[in-house]
Write an enzyme that holds these catalytic residues in place. Structure first.
Site, PDB file in Angstrom:
ATOM      1  N   GLU A   1      -6.990  -7.760  14.040  1.00 16.23           N
ATOM      2  CA  GLU A   1      -7.587  -7.964  12.721  1.00 16.23           C
ATOM      3  C   GLU A   1      -7.317  -9.387  12.256  1.00 16.23           C
ATOM      4  OE1 GLU A   1      -5.738  -4.934  10.399  1.00 16.23           O
ATOM      5  OE2 GLU A   1      -6.933  -3.330  11.277  1.00 16.23           O
TER       6      GLU A   1
ATOM      7  N   HIS B   1       1.802  -2.072   5.674  1.00 15.82           N
ATOM      8  CA  HIS B   1       1.592  -2.430   4.263  1.00 15.82           C
ATOM      9  C   HIS B   1       2.548  -1.668   3.346  1.00 15.82           C
ATOM     10  CE1 HIS B   1      -2.106  -4.933   4.241  1.00 15.82           C
ATOM     11  NE2 HIS B   1      -2.427  -4.263   5.336  1.00 15.82           N
TER      12      HIS B   1
ATOM     13  N   HIS C   1      -5.079  -9.713   8.900  1.00 13.73           N
ATOM     14  CA  HIS C   1      -3.851  -8.922   8.724  1.00 13.73           C
ATOM     15  C   HIS C   1      -2.614  -9.705   9.157  1.00 13.73           C
ATOM     16  CE1 HIS C   1      -1.827  -4.804   8.942  1.00 13.73           C
ATOM     17  NE2 HIS C   1      -0.921  -5.617   9.460  1.00 13.73           N
TER      18      HIS C   1
ATOM     19  N   ARG D   1       0.853  -1.196   0.000  1.00 19.49           N
ATOM     20  CA  ARG D   1       0.000   0.000   0.000  1.00 19.49           C
ATOM     21  C   ARG D   1       0.885   1.242   0.000  1.00 19.49           C
ATOM     22  NH1 ARG D   1      -3.378   0.236   5.229  1.00 19.49           N
ATOM     23  NH2 ARG D   1      -4.137  -1.704   4.281  1.00 19.49           N
TER      24      ARG D   1
ATOM     25  N   ASP E   1      -3.457  -8.536   3.638  1.00 17.63           N
ATOM     26  CA  ASP E   1      -4.779  -8.773   4.213  1.00 17.63           C
ATOM     27  C   ASP E   1      -5.355  -9.939   3.426  1.00 17.63           C
ATOM     28  OD1 ASP E   1      -4.429  -6.618   5.896  1.00 17.63           O
ATOM     29  OD2 ASP E   1      -5.497  -5.225   4.600  1.00 17.63           O
TER      30      ASP E   1
END
Length: 261
Positions: free
Chosen positions: A234, A145, A237, A100, A152
């Site tokens: 999460e 990320h 993740h 990301r 994910d």
């Protein structure tokens, strides 16, 4: 949310680009150790949510030029091993987000500060006030990320049943609603949908059903065996333990053209 940023990093954003010979500025490029996951693990499904409108922002996010999973080669090879193990158990992996760019994280921060934009609240954060997203750790200014070794991910049973596309503007259902009511993305029932800003998304939440918990633990087991560490808040993740760029943050676009050939 913590998925937007799992661990703070102290390194500066690295722009991997250089001026072109013609004198113009070339867009930032990925380091040589980045690859497209599809070249290493072609069986892994890709549903890159930030390249489309089905995410908590409600529109494609800055920096996502293509819905493609880019990762460091080390993390991609490790995920390929996980995929082989998952296939042997009757599943395939599906990734929602991989590398990301920092500009996407910056977009999340700007979105979180816009109190008027709550168009996706009913699905992704129905029980959290938007002005609490920073305080409760759902949004932050750096993301693991952006180092290129965090994914994910979820499990999908084999044979794969294709998921219908998301239609922008369709009625939203809370991410923690029963599976039959949530958006159908063909994954196994983990108790919440992806990117659910809610404590029910914690991997070991005591409030999910035994079957949902078992699915989460299976995913965690498979990923751990491949060298990935789960973020407890999460269930989706995971970060590759031996990531090659632990102190770096990158900002090249999510696009095949960003890779060095």
């Amino acid at each position: 949310m913590r998925r937007v940023v799992t661990m703070l990093v102290c390194g500066a954003v690295l722009w991997a680009g250089a001026p072109s010979a013609a004198g113009g500025a070339e867009g930032p490029r990925a380091p040589e150790r980045f690859v497209a996951l599809a070249e290493v693990a072609p069986g892994v499904l890709e549903d890159i949510r930030y390249a489309g409108a089905h995410n908590f922002v409600g529109e494609p996010v800055d920096g996502y030029q293509e819905g493609v999973c880019l990762l460091t080669r080390d993390a991609a090879r490790a995920l390929a091993r996980v995929q082989r193990a998952a296939t042997a158990r009757g599943y395939t992996l599906k990734v929602y987000d991989c590398y990301r760019p920092q500009r996407a994280v910056d977009r999340f921060v700007a979105w979180a500060r816009d109190a008027h934009d709550t168009r996706m609240k009913a699905e992704f954060y129905p029980r959290v006030a938007k002005d609490r997203l920073f305080a409760e750790g759902y949004i932050a200014e750096r993301s693991g990320h952006s180092r290129g070794s965090t994914v994910d991910v979820t499990l999908v049973r084999l044979p794969v049943v294709p998921a219908r596309p998301y239609l922008p503007g369709e009625p939203l259902v809370p991410c923690y609603a029963p599976r039959g009511l949530r958006f159908p993305d063909a994954s196994v029932d983990m108790g919440t949908g992806y990117d659910c800003f809610d404590r029910l998304a914690h991997t070991l939440s005591p409030h999910v059903t035994p079957r949902q918990r078992a699915s989460r633990l299976l995913l965690r087991e498979l990923m751990a065996d491949g060298g990935f560490v789960n973020l407890p808040e999460e269930w989706w993740h995971f970060t590759y333990r031996d990531e090659p760029y632990p102190g770096r943050v990158f900002d090249f676009p999510v696009a095949r053209a960003s890779l060095r050939r």
